[in-house]
Design an enzyme around this catalytic site. Structure first.
Site, PDB file in Angstrom:
ATOM      1  N   LYS A 177      81.931 -78.483 -34.963  1.00 22.97           N
ATOM      2  CA  LYS A 177      82.023 -79.383 -36.018  1.00 22.97           C
ATOM      3  C   LYS A 177      80.986 -79.103 -37.303  1.00 22.97           C
ATOM      4  CE  LYS A 177      80.195 -82.836 -38.060  1.00 22.97           C
ATOM      5  NZ  LYS A 177      80.185 -82.298 -39.491  1.00 22.97           N
ATOM      6  N   GLY A 230      70.027 -79.382 -36.935  1.00 18.68           N
ATOM      7  CA  GLY A 230      70.186 -80.160 -38.144  1.00 18.68           C
ATOM      8  C   GLY A 230      68.892 -81.014 -38.289  1.00 18.68           C
ATOM      9  N   VAL A 234      68.926 -87.327 -37.257  1.00 21.92           N
ATOM     10  CA  VAL A 234      70.164 -87.087 -36.532  1.00 21.92           C
ATOM     11  C   VAL A 234      69.778 -86.400 -35.006  1.00 21.92           C
ATOM     12  CG1 VAL A 234      72.479 -86.027 -36.390  1.00 21.92           C
ATOM     13  CG2 VAL A 234      71.503 -86.809 -38.475  1.00 21.92           C
ATOM     14  N   GLY A 235      69.061 -85.200 -34.824  1.00 20.58           N
ATOM     15  CA  GLY A 235      68.870 -84.735 -33.620  1.00 20.58           C
ATOM     16  C   GLY A 235      68.297 -85.738 -32.641  1.00 20.58           C
ATOM     17  N   GLU A 252      68.017 -78.344 -32.254  1.00 20.51           N
ATOM     18  CA  GLU A 252      66.993 -77.900 -33.044  1.00 20.51           C
ATOM     19  C   GLU A 252      66.928 -78.589 -34.403  1.00 20.51           C
ATOM     20  OE1 GLU A 252      65.043 -75.636 -32.667  1.00 20.51           O
ATOM     21  OE2 GLU A 252      65.630 -75.316 -30.525  1.00 20.51           O
ATOM     22  N   CYS A 286      64.876 -74.203 -42.564  1.00 16.10           N
ATOM     23  CA  CYS A 286      64.233 -74.954 -41.228  1.00 16.10           C
ATOM     24  C   CYS A 286      62.887 -74.713 -41.405  1.00 16.10           C
ATOM     25  CB  CYS A 286      64.804 -75.184 -40.262  1.00 16.10           C
ATOM     26  SG  CYS A 286      65.289 -73.590 -39.302  1.00 16.10           S
ATOM     27  N   GLU A 388      59.253 -83.381 -43.989  1.00 18.65           N
ATOM     28  CA  GLU A 388      59.938 -81.974 -44.397  1.00 18.65           C
ATOM     29  C   GLU A 388      60.731 -82.458 -45.740  1.00 18.65           C
ATOM     30  OE1 GLU A 388      63.660 -81.171 -42.505  1.00 18.65           O
ATOM     31  OE2 GLU A 388      63.246 -79.131 -42.231  1.00 18.65           O
TER      32      GLU A 388
HETATM   33  P1  NAD Z   1      72.044 -83.133 -40.859  1.00 26.75           P
HETATM   34  O1  NAD Z   1      71.466 -83.645 -39.730  1.00 26.75           O
HETATM   35  O2  NAD Z   1      72.304 -84.144 -42.041  1.00 26.75           O
HETATM   36  O3  NAD Z   1      73.533 -82.426 -40.317  1.00 26.75           O
HETATM   37  C1  NAD Z   1      73.606 -81.596 -39.539  1.00 26.75           C
HETATM   38  C2  NAD Z   1      75.076 -81.654 -38.528  1.00 26.75           C
HETATM   39  O4  NAD Z   1      74.849 -83.174 -38.040  1.00 26.75           O
HETATM   40  C3  NAD Z   1      76.165 -81.889 -39.636  1.00 26.75           C
HETATM   41  O5  NAD Z   1      77.142 -81.162 -39.322  1.00 26.75           O
HETATM   42  C4  NAD Z   1      76.567 -83.522 -39.843  1.00 26.75           C
HETATM   43  O6  NAD Z   1      77.738 -83.872 -40.134  1.00 26.75           O
HETATM   44  C5  NAD Z   1      76.132 -83.856 -38.356  1.00 26.75           C
HETATM   45  N1  NAD Z   1      75.826 -85.378 -38.111  1.00 26.75           N
HETATM   46  C6  NAD Z   1      75.199 -86.207 -39.033  1.00 26.75           C
HETATM   47  N2  NAD Z   1      75.222 -87.280 -38.413  1.00 26.75           N
HETATM   48  C7  NAD Z   1      75.785 -87.315 -37.169  1.00 26.75           C
HETATM   49  C8  NAD Z   1      75.922 -87.922 -36.049  1.00 26.75           C
HETATM   50  N3  NAD Z   1      75.402 -89.472 -36.197  1.00 26.75           N
HETATM   51  N4  NAD Z   1      76.663 -87.580 -35.100  1.00 26.75           N
HETATM   52  C9  NAD Z   1      76.805 -86.418 -34.867  1.00 26.75           C
HETATM   53  N5  NAD Z   1      76.823 -85.373 -35.800  1.00 26.75           N
HETATM   54  C10 NAD Z   1      76.074 -85.753 -36.849  1.00 26.75           C
HETATM   55  O7  NAD Z   1      71.371 -81.629 -41.636  1.00 26.75           O
HETATM   56  P2  NAD Z   1      71.815 -80.836 -42.567  1.00 26.75           P
HETATM   57  O8  NAD Z   1      71.430 -81.481 -43.885  1.00 26.75           O
HETATM   58  O9  NAD Z   1      72.947 -80.152 -42.694  1.00 26.75           O
HETATM   59  O10 NAD Z   1      70.605 -79.443 -42.356  1.00 26.75           O
HETATM   60  C11 NAD Z   1      69.410 -79.499 -42.791  1.00 26.75           C
HETATM   61  C12 NAD Z   1      68.506 -79.826 -41.753  1.00 26.75           C
HETATM   62  O11 NAD Z   1      68.640 -78.981 -40.660  1.00 26.75           O
HETATM   63  C13 NAD Z   1      66.868 -79.666 -42.065  1.00 26.75           C
HETATM   64  O12 NAD Z   1      66.195 -80.752 -41.459  1.00 26.75           O
HETATM   65  C14 NAD Z   1      66.640 -78.247 -41.425  1.00 26.75           C
HETATM   66  O13 NAD Z   1      65.225 -78.180 -41.183  1.00 26.75           O
HETATM   67  C15 NAD Z   1      67.544 -78.277 -40.028  1.00 26.75           C
HETATM   68  N6  NAD Z   1      68.000 -77.040 -39.563  1.00 26.75           N
HETATM   69  C16 NAD Z   1      67.150 -76.698 -38.381  1.00 26.75           C
HETATM   70  C17 NAD Z   1      67.283 -75.324 -37.806  1.00 26.75           C
HETATM   71  C18 NAD Z   1      66.741 -74.943 -36.519  1.00 26.75           C
HETATM   72  O14 NAD Z   1      67.248 -74.036 -35.924  1.00 26.75           O
HETATM   73  N7  NAD Z   1      65.762 -75.710 -35.913  1.00 26.75           N
HETATM   74  C19 NAD Z   1      67.918 -74.566 -38.655  1.00 26.75           C
HETATM   75  C20 NAD Z   1      68.730 -74.832 -39.779  1.00 26.75           C
HETATM   76  C21 NAD Z   1      68.429 -76.070 -40.333  1.00 26.75           C
END
Ligand code: NAD
Length: 500
Positions: A177, A230, A234-235, A252, A286, A388
């Site tokens: 997804k 992400g 959410v994580g 992550e 990130c 962040e």
């Molecule tokens: P986000 O958490 O908004 O979304 C990430 C994914 O999760 C998307 O595909 C989204 O549709 C999905 N999602 C959202 N709500 C959900 C739910 N309730 N259930 C299941 N899936 C759901 O993040 P973003 O805005 O796309 O990305 C930015 C974030 O990602 C920043 O915090 C960044 O630091 C982090 N990030 C971390 C890493 C790492 O390796 N640690 C790498 C890149 C980005």
């Protein structure tokens, strides 16, 4: 304007609309008049179909030779190489990062594909001696089943492949997804999986927002593992939901990273590292650093030079080769940036560069913002210094010694990336051993990853299952397997095998 892409879900090797027939648009963040394409707005029934396809394909896929699976991944590498330029441009148009970074995203994806294809022929188990001479003992890795790969928008080609490919090589099947901000990059990847010859159902794709498509995927009873990259909120939610369902999650998440400049630092290296850490990808990595923690002896010389460099940054459409900073991903990103800036001001920041939203000329249709830079002593109760910002929002934090620098670095809920600038090997070792992070750098920016290294964080940045080369461990079970070569049964620990 390029032709709009009609992205589709990929289920059991066939392209599908969502059950609802609804679609959503993906806009170019540098010019929101450009619709890059549309994608199906999927829900629980689409997710169910994709997971069932993955479950059905699983016995066939895990029974296939690992080397054969690796050969299909090698086919994918050839296709990514063929399409490198087109994919790089798509990344830039869909997520706004400068073309040089769009290319690096795709090159990183290519490296991961090559790495995983090569791993197919590498040993992946161990032979270990048993306590009993006549026994052979082995440690094997087995796949876990159906893996859900949920990814963010900021590396829309590399991060999906960091998670999908180790899962597939090990014999799992996948439902992917992608982020709803970059569905067209997700679609482009899916087209390559089809062309590479992966059997139907092995790799499936479902588009849609997190709540509608991601959430049912996390909760689906036939999904064995969720690999999520992400945001923290959410994580954390996903870990909690998976724990209730007795399901494994590798997550992550975000970071509140820093460049730590010690009193003996080479100032030119410090400045260069700080600018790249703070402003590459407009602060939307990130591992981007929102904090420059600097010894107060160097701070008076460092700060004006940093501000002067930040002012000179080229902001614009990422398709221009001389652009250093593209737009933020969307309006929510802009609001988050403004909120963090406002909080910093309320908390007593001394503003050195006011930043702000850019709306004139070439900026008028995009989500462009300028660097916001401030000086502030650390406060344990600060929001701006601890959360962040995911934007070009940078605090310069003076400290009086190395221990205060380490304390300030650690005083957030995150633990992802740390860069230390020093000429003294004793000092960087001390910082390395006392800062909590997953990705560390000396005399470098806090950004940059190589696929054969683990990539992930501790504390609020991850749950100890890094991505890239380390993901193999998250998507497999380690299995002990013991074979008796004697004609009688002998037990370890001197346990008697006598009956009666
Ligand atoms: P986000 O958490 O908004 O979304 C990430 C994914 O999760 C998307 O595909 C989204 O549709 C999905 N999602 C959202 N709500 C959900 C739910 N309730 N259930 C299941 N899936 C759901 O993040 P973003 O805005 O796309 O990305 C930015 C974030 O990602 C920043 O915090 C960044 O630091 C982090 N990030 C971390 C890493 C790492 O390796 N640690 C790498 C890149 C980005």
């Amino acid at each position: 304007m390029m032709k709009q892409v009609q992205a589709m879900n990929l289920i059991r090797g066939r392209w599908h609309e969502s059950a609802s027939g609804k679609r959503f648009e993906s806009l170019n963040p540098a010019d929101t008049r450009e619709v890059i394409g549309t994608a199906p707005w999927s829900g629980a029934s689409d997710v169910d179909a994709a997971v069932r396809a993955a479950r059905e394909a699983y016995p066939m896929w895990k029974a296939m030779s690992r080397v054969k699976r690796g050969e299909l991944i090698d086919n994918l590498a050839q296709l990514i190489k063929r399409d490198l330029n087109a994919l790089s441009e798509l990344v830039t148009r869909e997520c706004g990062k400068p073309i040089n970074e769009g290319r690096a995203d795709v090159v990183e994806a290519l490296h991961m594909t090559q790495y995983v294809a090569g791993m197919a022929r590498m040993p992946h188990g161990e032979i270990i001696d048993s306590e009993i001479a006549e026994k052979d003992a082995y440690i094997l890795r087995k796949p876990k089943g159906v893996v859900a790969c949920i990814t963010p928008w900021n590396f829309p080609v590399a991060i999906p492949l960091w998670t999908i490919l180790p899962s597939l090589l090990e014999g799992n099947t996948v439902v992917f997804k992608p982020s709803e901000d970059t569905p067209i990059c997700g679609h482009a990847l899916a087209e390559l999986f089809v062309e590479a010859g992966f059997p139907p159902g092995v790799f499936n794709l479902v588009h849609g927002p997190g709540e509608d498509a991601g959430d049912p995927l996390v909760h689906h009873p036939e999904v064995d593992v969720v690999v999520f990259t992400g945001s923290y909120d959410v994580g954390r939610y996903i870990i909690q939901e998976c724990a209730k369902l007795h399901k494994f999650a590798a997550v992550e998440m975000g970071g509140k990273n820093a460049v730590i400049v010690l009193d003996d630092a080479n100032l030119d290296i410090a400045l260069h590292a700080a600018i790249l850490s703070a402003f590459k990808t407009s602060g939307q990595r990130c591992v981007s650093s929102n904090r420059i923690i600097i010894h107060e002896k160097l701070e008076p010389e460092f700060t004006p030079r940093f501000v002067e460099l930040a002012q000179r940054i080229n902001i614009g459409n990422g398709l221009r080769e001389d652009t250093f900073m593209g737009p933020l991903i969307n309006e929510q990103g802009v609001q988050k940036y403004l909120y963090h800036n406002q909080k910093a001001i309320e908390e007593g920041a001394e503003v050195l560069l006011p930043g702000g939203v850019l709306k004139e000329g070439e900026y008028q249709y995009g989500h462009f913002v300028a660097p916001f830079v401030y000086r502030m002593r650390h406060r344990a109760d600060s929001f701006a210094l601890k959360e962040e910002a995911f934007s070009p929002h940078v605090a310069i934090i003076p400290v009086s010694d190395i221990d205060e620098a380490i304390h300030v670095y650690n005083d957030t809920k995150y633990g992802l990336a740390m860069a230390v600038i020093t000429e003294d090997y004793r000092k960087w070792r001390y910082v390395r051993d006392n800062c909590e992070f997953g990705v560390g750098y000396v005399n470098l920016p806090s950004i940059g990853a190589e696929v054969h290294l683990p990539f992930g964080g501790v504390k609020g940045s991850g749950n100890g299952h890094p991505s890239a080369s380390a993901l193999f461990d998250a998507v497999t079970h380690k299995v002990a397997f013991t074979v008796n070569h004697s004609t009688e049964i002998k037990m370890a620990q001197g346990l008697s095998a006598k009956i009666g």
